[in-house]
Structure formats: C-alpha cells, structure tokens
Design an enzyme around this catalytic site. Structure first.
Site, PDB file in Angstrom:
ATOM      1  N   LYS A   1      16.914 -44.863  16.869  1.00  0.00           N
ATOM      2  CA  LYS A   1      15.378 -44.552  16.420  1.00  0.00           C
ATOM      3  C   LYS A   1      14.788 -43.368  17.267  1.00  0.00           C
ATOM      4  O   LYS A   1      14.212 -42.387  16.634  1.00  0.00           O
ATOM      5  CB  LYS A   1      14.513 -45.690  16.247  1.00  0.00           C
ATOM      6  CG  LYS A   1      15.021 -46.456  15.153  1.00  0.00           C
ATOM      7  CD  LYS A   1      14.125 -47.841  15.035  1.00  0.00           C
ATOM      8  CE  LYS A   1      13.873 -48.815  16.115  1.00  0.00           C
ATOM      9  NZ  LYS A   1      15.400 -49.584  16.153  1.00  0.00           N
ATOM     10  N   THR A   2      14.737 -43.720  18.709  1.00  0.00           N
ATOM     11  CA  THR A   2      14.363 -42.574  19.640  1.00  0.00           C
ATOM     12  C   THR A   2      14.988 -41.383  19.619  1.00  0.00           C
ATOM     13  O   THR A   2      14.663 -40.364  19.729  1.00  0.00           O
ATOM     14  CB  THR A   2      14.229 -43.353  21.047  1.00  0.00           C
ATOM     15  OG1 THR A   2      13.482 -44.560  20.801  1.00  0.00           O
ATOM     16  CG2 THR A   2      13.519 -42.362  22.015  1.00  0.00           C
TER      17      THR A   2
ATOM     18  N   ARG B   1      24.144 -48.127  20.878  1.00  0.00           N
ATOM     19  CA  ARG B   1      23.721 -48.178  22.370  1.00  0.00           C
ATOM     20  C   ARG B   1      24.699 -49.218  22.936  1.00  0.00           C
ATOM     21  O   ARG B   1      25.119 -49.129  24.227  1.00  0.00           O
ATOM     22  CB  ARG B   1      22.368 -49.042  22.151  1.00  0.00           C
ATOM     23  CG  ARG B   1      21.629 -49.433  23.763  1.00  0.00           C
ATOM     24  CD  ARG B   1      20.363 -49.777  23.582  1.00  0.00           C
ATOM     25  NE  ARG B   1      19.317 -49.061  22.925  1.00  0.00           N
ATOM     26  CZ  ARG B   1      18.309 -49.587  22.310  1.00  0.00           C
ATOM     27  NH1 ARG B   1      17.861 -50.861  22.620  1.00  0.00           N
ATOM     28  NH2 ARG B   1      17.419 -48.716  22.072  1.00  0.00           N
TER      29      ARG B   1
ATOM     30  N   THR C   1      11.182 -52.764  15.169  1.00  0.00           N
ATOM     31  CA  THR C   1      12.139 -53.745  14.623  1.00  0.00           C
ATOM     32  C   THR C   1      11.659 -54.620  13.540  1.00  0.00           C
ATOM     33  O   THR C   1      12.472 -55.195  13.093  1.00  0.00           O
ATOM     34  CB  THR C   1      12.781 -54.225  15.745  1.00  0.00           C
ATOM     35  OG1 THR C   1      11.817 -55.025  16.505  1.00  0.00           O
ATOM     36  CG2 THR C   1      13.599 -53.383  16.672  1.00  0.00           C
TER      37      THR C   1
ATOM     38  N   ASP D   1       6.933 -46.016  20.152  1.00  0.00           N
ATOM     39  CA  ASP D   1       8.039 -47.029  19.924  1.00  0.00           C
ATOM     40  C   ASP D   1       7.317 -48.782  19.982  1.00  0.00           C
ATOM     41  O   ASP D   1       6.198 -48.946  20.409  1.00  0.00           O
ATOM     42  CB  ASP D   1       8.731 -47.180  21.348  1.00  0.00           C
ATOM     43  CG  ASP D   1      10.113 -47.858  20.848  1.00  0.00           C
ATOM     44  OD1 ASP D   1      10.622 -48.147  19.929  1.00  0.00           O
ATOM     45  OD2 ASP D   1      10.882 -48.055  22.005  1.00  0.00           O
TER      46      ASP D   1
END
Length: 359
Positions: free
Chosen positions: A84-85, A237, A178, A129
C-alpha cells in the site's frame, strides 16, 4: 590508583593497538540503511502483482492529467505487507509531485493534522497510514479539507467564539488501512477511488524475490527463488525479508548462490515451514485444536492464552491463516479446519464438525 611518569611509559610501551576495523564504503553503509527504500519499485512497470489495480490507477491518473484536475482521494486497504505504501509513492511519482507520509496514531492533536494540511502545496499527496485509527477530531477536520479544500477553524471563547474558513491548496489524500470496515461511513464515502489489495500468487512472489535479489546483489537460482516464494505467506514484505536471511545463509554456509537447499536450510532454521507458517502460527493452531477441541474459541481467549496482542492476531496472524484455509471464523469463534489438522499431523476426531453451520 595514581600512576607516575615511569608507570605511564611502561603502559604505553606495552599497549598494543586493536586491529584495524573493517572498512566499508560509504555507499555500502547508506545502501544497507535504506534497504526498504532501495527495493521498493518507483513506477507501475516495476511494481509486480495487483495487475487490475495498477491498470485502473494508470487510467485514473492519466484522466486527471488530461482534464487538468486534482487526482481523486484514494483508499487502499488489505492485509499488511502487500504494497500500500509502495503504491502511494508510485502514484506520487507518476503524478510528478511530492508525497508527505504520516500515520493516524501520530495525529493525536488537532494542530497535528492542521499543520500538515496547511503546509501542503498545490497538487501534493498526503499519505496517512492506518487511517482507520484516526481520532474523531482529526477525522472531522478532514471532511471539509477533502471535499472543499478548506479548514473550518474557531477562535475565541464562550460568547466571543468566531468561526472562519481557511482555504487550502488542492491536494490528494491517500489512505491505507488493514481494516476498511473500521472506517466511519462519512470518511469512507469521501474517497473517490477505493481498491482492495489481494494476496500474491507464488509466481508473482517468485518475480518479487528475483527482482529484490538482483537489486541487493544476491545470487539466486530459479528453484531457490521458488522455495522462498512458497514460504512467504503470499506477502511481498515477508519475501523481501526472507531473501536477506537466505542470502546470509548461502554466503556463510553455501557457495554464495541461494539454491533450493540453501533456502530450505535457512528458513527451517527460522522455524518457517513449507506453508509459510512460523512458530506463532503453529502455536495458535495447536492451541485451538489441543486446548479447545478444534474450536470454536473467541479471539479474546486466544489472545490471552497465546500471550499475543489481540490486534496482532487479527491484523498479522489471522489473515493468512484464513486465506489459506487453516482456520475459519464463525459466530461463536475461530475453528481449526481439516487442513490445519493435516498440516500439523494431528487427527481430527470430528468434535467440531458441526461448527460449520455457523460459518
């Protein structure tokens, strides 16, 4: 104890300097410090996976440029570690603008969010975030900012209170979460573009592993990349973290190239099995099966029994276990599936067979 001049001379004569420390190039040190930044893709072409989202975002950005209007506010949601980032940074690059990054827990006081909004320049992007954790005051400040690019402020006290509307530069808010369901309706409705990021396939993760290995100058063969991809919980990740550990293993105990055997040995040493489950995942499944007859059992009970924060279980542990079919949610709690029994080598006595009625 005080030393005289003769004693000082003896100490200096007998003193042996330490070996010269290992010297590293400044570029190497800086590269290691900015590891995450280096492996993150900068463009849509470099970004692997999430194909439909990429294509939609490309069209949205191109349309905004042709109309010469500000890009709509964007909400990205999905399990942690899916990019997402990274997507937010790519959007900023594609729009040729700057991005200001913060997180909702950091915006505790009204002046925190007000200061950020007033300092935004024309066309810039604000990335928040964990936006579902915004407090009520910060959220209400965002409403007019997102809709009309203004701030509604009050001055004075009691009978002298005055309201004023302060104009802002036009900006784009990108929110990441999330838990999309935890966002209030008014906030969620103000996003013009909403996308859910999906878990990655093994083939997509294999491409991620090979790309990251190339950037980090880590040698890896096809089977080694595939083995890491299989154990990465469908999450980029985690794949990027595991490749460094496997690279360390291959460098110290192998020939410098990550093979399937090297990947197996490295990940087994980290207690990550062939399905990507770590020690905590297996403990959670065993807890449900051995202590609670396979379930159902409430999330609060699991949190206390496992000694893990409830949010960690919900946001980090559970999504992959649910996606992979190891557990399922019911109205009465979590239930271990046949897949979990087989993976752990345990026999299902059928005690929780009727639980499926509540799923």
């Amino acid at each position: 104890m005080i030393l005289n001049d003769d004693d000082n001379k003896k100490v200096k004569n007998n003193f042996k300097p330490l070996q010269k420390p290992l010297e590293l190039e400044a570029a190497e040190i800086e590269f290691d410090r900015s590891y995450d930044k280096n492996i993150r893709p900068k463009t849509f072409d470099d970004y692997i996976g999430q194909t439909s989202i990429k294509e939609t975002l490309k069209i949205t950005i191109q349309a905004a440029k042709k109309r010469n209007v500000q890009l709509d506010h964007i909400l990205l949601y999905g399990p942690p570690g899916l990019g997402k980032t990274t997507l937010a940074n790519i959007i900023a690059n594609e729009c040729n603008t700057n991005i200001k990054i913060t997180s909702a827990p950091a915006l505790e006081r009204p002046r925190d969010i007000i200061g950020i909004l007033m300092n935004l320049k024309q066309g810039e992007i604000l990335f928040i975030d964990e936006i579902h954790r915004l407090n009520k005051v910060a959220e209400e400040i965002l409403y007019p900012a997102m809709e009309d690019f203004t701030l509604d402020l009050t001055t004075g006290k009691n009978q002298t209170v005055k309201t004023m509307r302060v104009p802002l530069q036009k900006f784009t808010l990108i929110g990441a979460t999330t838990k999309a369901g935890a966002l209030s309706g008014p906030l969620r409705d103000r996003f013009g573009v909403i996308h859910r990021l999906e878990f990655y396939t093994t083939e997509e993760l294999k491409q991620v592993v090979k790309r990251s290995a190339n950037i980090l100058n880590i040698k890896i063969d096809e089977e080694g990349a595939l083995e890491i991809a299989k154990r990465s919980r469908q999450t980029p990740r985690i794949a990027n973290r595991l490749i460094k550990r496997a690279g360390d293993w291959a460098l110290v105990k192998g020939n410098g190239t990550i093979t399937k055997q090297d990947a197996n040995n490295a990940l087994n040493a980290l207690n990550i099995d062939d399905k990507g489950l770590d020690t905590t995942d297996r403990e959670l499944l065993k807890l449900i099966i051995n202590n609670y007859g396979g379930g159902p059992v409430g999330i609060e009970t699991l949190s206390v029994a496992l000694g893990e924060d409830l949010r960690t279980i919900e946001d980090v542990i559970e999504p992959y276990l649910l996606q992979s079919g190891f557990i399922k949610r019911t109205q009465r709690g979590r239930v271990a599936t046949d897949t979990a029994y087989k993976h752990l080598g345990l026999k299902n006595n059928g005690s929780n067979g009727q639980i499926g009625l509540f799923s």
